[in-house]
Design an enzyme around this catalytic site. Structure first.
Site, PDB file in Angstrom:
ATOM      1  N   GLU A  15       0.806  -1.232   0.000  1.00 15.23           N
ATOM      2  CA  GLU A  15       0.000   0.000   0.000  1.00 15.23           C
ATOM      3  C   GLU A  15       0.833   1.273   0.000  1.00 15.23           C
ATOM      4  O   GLU A  15       1.741   1.452   0.819  1.00 15.23           O
ATOM      5  CB  GLU A  15      -0.929   0.006   1.227  1.00 15.23           C
TER       6      GLU A  15
ATOM      7  N   LYS B  14      -8.583  -1.054   1.248  1.00 16.66           N
ATOM      8  CA  LYS B  14      -9.602  -1.566   2.170  1.00 16.66           C
ATOM      9  C   LYS B  14     -10.350  -2.662   1.425  1.00 16.66           C
ATOM     10  O   LYS B  14     -10.977  -2.400   0.400  1.00 16.66           O
ATOM     11  CB  LYS B  14     -10.586  -0.466   2.609  1.00 16.66           C
TER      12      LYS B  14
END
Length: 430
Positions: free
Chosen positions: A233, A249
């Site tokens: 990420e 997410k």
């Protein structure tokens, strides 16, 4: 001032390994490796920074102001990390949970030696005081090998900080906060750890990177403290006047069966609970970026797109903004930190509840590591899927978490944590 020299390299993968072996002689080391993952925001395939000329180490008090001054004074490349607990510098918050690792809250250094890899070219950027060492270093790097690195012979016994039944109880308490309207979503994390344990950081990093191949892999060493990260990420990046944030997410496991794997990815893309998680954080990031953005410039470029990595499928969104020249780069980070994907919404309420329910001080986990350039650009990842090691204390730790929303099932959240922990556990217990 830096002296720059470009060198063609025959095999970039081998060269990166040689670089990392050669770098072990220094007290300060950062290798950032994209593992050849390229998107429209990629600048380098890998970056190595070693040997601090100047550095900044501080606790959370006035941390961002001190970083701003250091970055402005240095006017050079600086590399380092921001721990999650810098939240206490921004808001009236605290971190009183157990800390077995003892990383400083913020650490940055100006490397004497910097090597940037893109394609088959390595660009050596050395401070002028050491530029006469480029040729000899290149020779030493090409002769470096990990053949002599001893493998860890001692088995690592991993223990959970929160046991399964206690985890369910804590998630249900968080769900009660959500149903009461205190928060919409919060990222709840748990630590797995080993005491009196000795590992070989380079060996562990290589194994972790090999089985994960993430786009934001990091080997970070500061004296006796190590970060060995397989992060997928990006937290935030600035390039000229554009700011990019790419929160993750939504997670699903991979399958070796091609049809089953495709079905798992499609299920993730269409899962209402996972999409709602992602969209809530996208809204939070849009709001965070608006604090420094020029009017009307915040855009969602990509919403809830599923990307596949070696260990997991992930749902990623991309939010961008434009900033004016008078905005200091550190202020962009301060107004978005900690990242929404690792806190919750509303952010302050979520962080208070997180502190109350979690058992461990997060420290470097769910913080960020990266760099600033002399042009006031920056790029930082999110420290997840990472092993942290204090060599002096012989303490090894990794943490995993998941986003709790009104639709969360405690058992499924626990299982998601185990999926995320799989690579770290395999590496340490193999």
């Amino acid at each position: 001032m830096r002296t720059s020299l470009n060198q063609t390299i025959k095999n970039p993968e081998v060269f990166k390994q040689q670089l990392l072996c050669w770098a072990q002689q220094f007290d300060d080391v950062v290798l950032l490796d994209s593992n050849d993952y390229k998107d429209q925001y990629s600048n380098y395939d890998a970056v190595l920074a070693v040997d601090a000329f100047t550095s900044l180490q501080t606790d959370y008090i006035d941390a961002f102001e001190r970083l701003k001054e250091y970055q402005k004074t240095t006017k050079d490349w600086i590399f380092g990390y921001l721990t999650y607990d810098l939240k206490n510098s921004i808001e009236d918050l605290e971190s009183k949970n157990f800390d077995g690792l003892g990383f400083p809250d913020l650490y940055f250094f100006q490397p004497k030696k910097l090597i940037l890899i893109k394609g088959d070219v390595a660009e050596f950027q050395y401070l002028n005081m050491v530029d006469d060492e480029i040729e000899s270093d290149l020779l030493a790097i090409e002769q470096s090998s990990n053949i002599n690195i001893q493998e860890s012979k001692h088995p690592i016994k991993i223990k959970p900080r929160i046991h399964k039944d206690e985890y369910f109880e804590k998630v249900n308490r968080m769900l009660a906060h959500i149903h009461r309207g205190d928060i919409y979503e919060a990222n709840f994390c748990q630590e797995f750890y080993a005491e009196n344990s000795v590992i070989n950081p380079l060996e562990v990093y290589n194994k972790l990177n090999q089985i994960s191949k993430p786009p934001f892999a990091t080997f970070f060493k500061s004296f006796d403290k190590y970060l060995l990260s397989a992060s997928p990420e990006r937290y935030i990046k600035k390039e000229d006047d554009k700011v990019i944030s790419q929160p993750i997410k939504g997670t699903a496991k991979r399958s070796k069966n091609e049809k089953e794997d495709l079905r798992l990815a499609e299920n993730l893309a269409n899962d209402p609970k996972e999409r709602s998680e992602n969209i809530m954080i996208v809204d939070l990031v849009r709001n965070d970026l608006s604090h420094t953005a020029t009017k009307g410039s915040v855009q969602v470029e990509e919403l809830c797109k599923v990307y596949s990595f070696l260990q997991v499928h992930q749902m990623i969104s991309t939010i961008t903004s434009k900033v004016s020249e008078d905005i200091h780069p550190v202020d962009i980070i301060k107004t978005t930190f900690p990242m929404g994907s690792m806190s919750g919404a509303p952010k302050i309420s979520a962080m208070k509840i997180i502190e109350d329910l979690e058992e461990t001080k997060r420290g470097l986990y769910s913080g960020a590591v990266g760099y600033f350039t002399p042009k006031n650009d920056f790029d930082f990842n999110v420290i997840i899927r990472s092993i942290l090691y204090n060599e002096t204390k012989k303490y090894v730790s990794y943490s995993v978490g998941s986003a709790i929303t009104a639709k969360s099932n405690p058992l499924k959240e626990y299982e998601e944590c185990l999926v995320k922990a799989k690579a770290m556990r395999e590496v340490l217990e193999s």
